[in-house]
Design an enzyme around this catalytic site. Sequence first.
Site, PDB file in Angstrom:
ATOM      1  N   ARG A  21       0.829  -1.212   0.000  1.00  0.00           N
ATOM      2  CA  ARG A  21       0.000   0.000   0.000  1.00  0.00           C
ATOM      3  C   ARG A  21       0.861   1.259   0.000  1.00  0.00           C
ATOM      4  NH1 ARG A  21      -3.295  -0.981   5.202  1.00  0.00           N
ATOM      5  NH2 ARG A  21      -1.228  -1.766   5.704  1.00  0.00           N
ATOM      6  N   ASN A  39      -6.088  -2.952   2.466  1.00  0.00           N
ATOM      7  CA  ASN A  39      -6.069  -4.409   2.518  1.00  0.00           C
ATOM      8  C   ASN A  39      -7.493  -4.929   2.669  1.00  0.00           C
ATOM      9  OD1 ASN A  39      -3.292  -4.508   2.408  1.00  0.00           O
ATOM     10  ND2 ASN A  39      -3.009  -4.766   4.607  1.00  0.00           N
TER      11      ASN A  39
END
Length: 94
Positions: A21, A39
Amino acid sequence: MMSKVCTIAWVHGTVQGVGFRYSTQREALQLGLTGYARNLDDGSVEVVACGEADNIEQLIAWLKAGGPRSARVEKVFTEPHQPDREYDKFSIRY
């Protein structure tokens, strides 16, 4: 003025716990995109990217190419996205 579009992507593989990320955020910011990466419970990462179509394509190509070195991307699904609000930055969601 080029038109602004949004795309949502789901990235599958070894993509959680590997800085995915954060790398995606850095890449998106360099491309001037807004949106988020988060996520999901199934082990994938969801990415929403808004901005110039060319820049979104570059981000998707980067995701499909495997993202950061520590990740192992197996597949990426994308579709056009109509967000319910405007994103002012590219954030990491938890």
